[in-house]
Design a protein around this motif. Sequence first.
Motif, PDB file in Angstrom:
ATOM      1  N   ARG A  16       0.833  -1.219   0.000  1.00 48.88           N
ATOM      2  CA  ARG A  16       0.000   0.000   0.000  1.00 48.88           C
ATOM      3  C   ARG A  16       0.857   1.254   0.000  1.00 48.88           C
ATOM      4  O   ARG A  16       0.558   2.244  -0.644  1.00 48.88           O
ATOM      5  CB  ARG A  16      -0.896   0.007   1.246  1.00 48.88           C
ATOM      6  CG  ARG A  16      -1.979  -1.001   1.148  1.00 48.88           C
ATOM      7  CD  ARG A  16      -3.228  -0.527   1.826  1.00 48.88           C
ATOM      8  NE  ARG A  16      -4.193  -1.607   1.795  1.00 48.88           N
ATOM      9  CZ  ARG A  16      -5.340  -1.590   2.407  1.00 48.88           C
ATOM     10  NH1 ARG A  16      -5.687  -0.541   3.098  1.00 48.88           N
ATOM     11  NH2 ARG A  16      -6.153  -2.613   2.321  1.00 48.88           N
ATOM     12  N   TRP A  17       1.935   1.199   0.772  1.00 41.52           N
ATOM     13  CA  TRP A  17       2.875   2.335   0.851  1.00 41.52           C
ATOM     14  C   TRP A  17       3.439   2.633  -0.536  1.00 41.52           C
ATOM     15  O   TRP A  17       3.411   3.766  -1.004  1.00 41.52           O
ATOM     16  CB  TRP A  17       3.980   1.973   1.853  1.00 41.52           C
ATOM     17  CG  TRP A  17       5.042   3.011   2.027  1.00 41.52           C
ATOM     18  CD1 TRP A  17       6.133   3.215   1.238  1.00 41.52           C
ATOM     19  CD2 TRP A  17       5.109   3.993   3.064  1.00 41.52           C
ATOM     20  NE1 TRP A  17       6.884   4.255   1.723  1.00 41.52           N
ATOM     21  CE2 TRP A  17       6.285   4.750   2.842  1.00 41.52           C
ATOM     22  CE3 TRP A  17       4.319   4.306   4.172  1.00 41.52           C
ATOM     23  CZ2 TRP A  17       6.678   5.792   3.679  1.00 41.52           C
ATOM     24  CZ3 TRP A  17       4.716   5.342   5.010  1.00 41.52           C
ATOM     25  CH2 TRP A  17       5.871   6.065   4.760  1.00 41.52           C
ATOM     26  N   ALA A  18       3.934   1.573  -1.192  1.00 43.65           N
ATOM     27  CA  ALA A  18       4.568   1.759  -2.509  1.00 43.65           C
ATOM     28  C   ALA A  18       3.560   2.284  -3.523  1.00 43.65           C
ATOM     29  O   ALA A  18       3.869   3.174  -4.323  1.00 43.65           O
ATOM     30  CB  ALA A  18       5.174   0.432  -2.972  1.00 43.65           C
ATOM     31  N   ARG A  19       2.320   1.751  -3.457  1.00 42.18           N
ATOM     32  CA  ARG A  19       1.281   2.177  -4.416  1.00 42.18           C
ATOM     33  C   ARG A  19       0.948   3.660  -4.201  1.00 42.18           C
ATOM     34  O   ARG A  19       0.864   4.441  -5.133  1.00 42.18           O
ATOM     35  CB  ARG A  19       0.034   1.305  -4.216  1.00 42.18           C
ATOM     36  CG  ARG A  19      -0.793   1.156  -5.464  1.00 42.18           C
ATOM     37  CD  ARG A  19      -1.728  -0.027  -5.457  1.00 42.18           C
ATOM     38  NE  ARG A  19      -2.410  -0.258  -4.179  1.00 42.18           N
ATOM     39  CZ  ARG A  19      -2.356  -1.404  -3.504  1.00 42.18           C
ATOM     40  NH1 ARG A  19      -1.652  -2.418  -3.962  1.00 42.18           N
ATOM     41  NH2 ARG A  19      -3.018  -1.559  -2.374  1.00 42.18           N
ATOM     42  N   PHE A  20       0.766   4.031  -2.955  1.00 43.62           N
ATOM     43  CA  PHE A  20       0.421   5.424  -2.640  1.00 43.62           C
ATOM     44  C   PHE A  20       1.566   6.358  -3.055  1.00 43.62           C
ATOM     45  O   PHE A  20       1.346   7.412  -3.641  1.00 43.62           O
ATOM     46  CB  PHE A  20       0.136   5.550  -1.135  1.00 43.62           C
ATOM     47  CG  PHE A  20      -0.440   6.879  -0.750  1.00 43.62           C
ATOM     48  CD1 PHE A  20      -1.812   7.105  -0.801  1.00 43.62           C
ATOM     49  CD2 PHE A  20       0.379   7.911  -0.337  1.00 43.62           C
ATOM     50  CE1 PHE A  20      -2.344   8.341  -0.461  1.00 43.62           C
ATOM     51  CE2 PHE A  20      -0.141   9.150   0.003  1.00 43.62           C
ATOM     52  CZ  PHE A  20      -1.506   9.361  -0.053  1.00 43.62           C
ATOM     53  N   ASP A  21       2.778   5.930  -2.743  1.00 41.63           N
ATOM     54  CA  ASP A  21       3.972   6.733  -3.076  1.00 41.63           C
ATOM     55  C   ASP A  21       4.031   6.987  -4.595  1.00 41.63           C
ATOM     56  O   ASP A  21       4.235   8.109  -5.061  1.00 41.63           O
ATOM     57  CB  ASP A  21       5.212   5.970  -2.594  1.00 41.63           C
ATOM     58  CG  ASP A  21       6.487   6.778  -2.732  1.00 41.63           C
ATOM     59  OD1 ASP A  21       6.405   7.986  -2.988  1.00 41.63           O
ATOM     60  OD2 ASP A  21       7.571   6.193  -2.582  1.00 41.63           O
ATOM     61  N   GLU A  22       3.793   5.909  -5.342  1.00 41.47           N
ATOM     62  CA  GLU A  22       3.895   5.984  -6.801  1.00 41.47           C
ATOM     63  C   GLU A  22       2.804   6.864  -7.409  1.00 41.47           C
ATOM     64  O   GLU A  22       3.042   7.615  -8.350  1.00 41.47           O
ATOM     65  CB  GLU A  22       3.744   4.566  -7.342  1.00 41.47           C
ATOM     66  CG  GLU A  22       4.444   4.293  -8.631  1.00 41.47           C
ATOM     67  CD  GLU A  22       4.191   2.843  -9.007  1.00 41.47           C
ATOM     68  OE1 GLU A  22       4.725   1.955  -8.306  1.00 41.47           O
ATOM     69  OE2 GLU A  22       3.433   2.612  -9.975  1.00 41.47           O
ATOM     70  N   THR A  23       1.605   6.784  -6.833  1.00 39.89           N
ATOM     71  CA  THR A  23       0.467   7.499  -7.442  1.00 39.89           C
ATOM     72  C   THR A  23       0.283   8.914  -6.887  1.00 39.89           C
ATOM     73  O   THR A  23      -0.621   9.623  -7.289  1.00 39.89           O
ATOM     74  CB  THR A  23      -0.847   6.699  -7.230  1.00 39.89           C
ATOM     75  OG1 THR A  23      -0.950   6.406  -5.834  1.00 39.89           O
ATOM     76  CG2 THR A  23      -0.855   5.414  -8.029  1.00 39.89           C
ATOM     77  N   HIS A  24       1.103   9.307  -5.911  1.00 41.30           N
ATOM     78  CA  HIS A  24       0.978  10.658  -5.320  1.00 41.30           C
ATOM     79  C   HIS A  24       2.343  11.349  -5.287  1.00 41.30           C
ATOM     80  O   HIS A  24       2.938  11.504  -4.220  1.00 41.30           O
ATOM     81  CB  HIS A  24       0.405  10.579  -3.899  1.00 41.30           C
ATOM     82  CG  HIS A  24      -0.982  10.044  -3.855  1.00 41.30           C
ATOM     83  ND1 HIS A  24      -1.260   8.697  -3.888  1.00 41.30           N
ATOM     84  CD2 HIS A  24      -2.167  10.684  -3.773  1.00 41.30           C
ATOM     85  CE1 HIS A  24      -2.571   8.529  -3.833  1.00 41.30           C
ATOM     86  NE2 HIS A  24      -3.150   9.711  -3.760  1.00 41.30           N
ATOM     87  N   PRO A  25       2.834  11.751  -6.469  1.00 36.79           N
ATOM     88  CA  PRO A  25       4.169  12.359  -6.477  1.00 36.79           C
ATOM     89  C   PRO A  25       4.233  13.680  -5.711  1.00 36.79           C
ATOM     90  O   PRO A  25       5.267  14.021  -5.157  1.00 36.79           O
ATOM     91  CB  PRO A  25       4.448  12.575  -7.976  1.00 36.79           C
ATOM     92  CG  PRO A  25       3.140  12.447  -8.665  1.00 36.79           C
ATOM     93  CD  PRO A  25       2.241  11.621  -7.808  1.00 36.79           C
ATOM     94  N   HIS A  26       3.120  14.431  -5.677  1.00 33.37           N
ATOM     95  CA  HIS A  26       3.112  15.705  -4.938  1.00 33.37           C
ATOM     96  C   HIS A  26       2.032  15.643  -3.859  1.00 33.37           C
ATOM     97  O   HIS A  26       0.858  15.431  -4.180  1.00 33.37           O
ATOM     98  CB  HIS A  26       2.834  16.874  -5.875  1.00 33.37           C
ATOM     99  CG  HIS A  26       3.834  16.959  -6.980  1.00 33.37           C
ATOM    100  ND1 HIS A  26       5.162  17.262  -6.754  1.00 33.37           N
ATOM    101  CD2 HIS A  26       3.711  16.746  -8.304  1.00 33.37           C
ATOM    102  CE1 HIS A  26       5.811  17.237  -7.903  1.00 33.37           C
ATOM    103  NE2 HIS A  26       4.956  16.905  -8.858  1.00 33.37           N
ATOM    104  N   LEU A  27       2.425  15.822  -2.654  1.00 35.92           N
ATOM    105  CA  LEU A  27       1.472  15.707  -1.545  1.00 35.92           C
ATOM    106  C   LEU A  27       1.299  17.043  -0.839  1.00 35.92           C
ATOM    107  O   LEU A  27       2.277  17.748  -0.562  1.00 35.92           O
ATOM    108  CB  LEU A  27       1.973  14.675  -0.528  1.00 35.92           C
ATOM    109  CG  LEU A  27       1.888  13.208  -0.944  1.00 35.92           C
ATOM    110  CD1 LEU A  27       2.623  12.331   0.080  1.00 35.92           C
ATOM    111  CD2 LEU A  27       0.439  12.769  -1.070  1.00 35.92           C
TER     112      LEU A  27
END
Length: 203
Positions: free
Chosen positions: A146-157
Amino acid sequence: MITSGTRFGSDCDTDDQLSIDPMTLLRRWLPGPDDPPPLMALATCGRDGYPRVRHVLLSEADDTAVYFHTDTRSSKVAELADRPRASIAIAWPEVGRQLVAHGDVHRAPDDALRQTYSRRSRYLQLLAWLNDEQLVGLSAGERRRRWARFDETHPHLDAPATWTGFGIALRELTFWRGDPDGPSQRVRFVRTADDWKSEVLPG
Ligand SMILES: Cc1cc2nc3c(=O)[nH]c(=O)nc-3n(C[C@H](O)[C@H](O)[C@H](O)COP(=O)(O)O)c2cc1C
């Protein structure tokens, strides 16, 4: 990963150590704005009367307060809602310095929230979004996926709604200085109605 500053700032002359404004001295001791923020032990009053302590990053300091940022759902936020008082301790063992202080806690202004969040490392930005009750119950493998997926799909937070900040308006500060050739010494400042009272202490 979570990193904290090991850097330190300048000091004042011994002649000025009782007359300097303690918040000015505190800001001198802190690392510069481009260095990693220092780690601060933060104690709150537990609902059962026992003190609670944990480390947080010191986001910034101004003329009256030091600021930290945290999750609205954390225990410390509930404890501060009950009793808005906190103690802090920061140590710089490399140069033989410690600051302990305490004061009254207030919510930090909302306009600084975004800016402080943007200065956090990518790891801490992700943590602020993901580290919740739902994630904690999953297997290590699923948590990482889940961490990796979120990281990949949210480059700018941007800061999540659960990101909040507090200021501790310090009313007492004690600066400890070690001396390789002699005993350590402390200088304590206590806020009075319109100024500070200062004294030198052993230890
Ligand atoms: C190096 C380091 C830095 C941390 N920085 C913060 C921080 O700035 N804010 C925060 O809420 N928690 C931070 N934490 C996590 C806290 O120590 C603590 O585990 C978390 O805030 C939950 O505390 P509570 O349940 O007592 O409220 C940090 C932990 C470490 C090890």
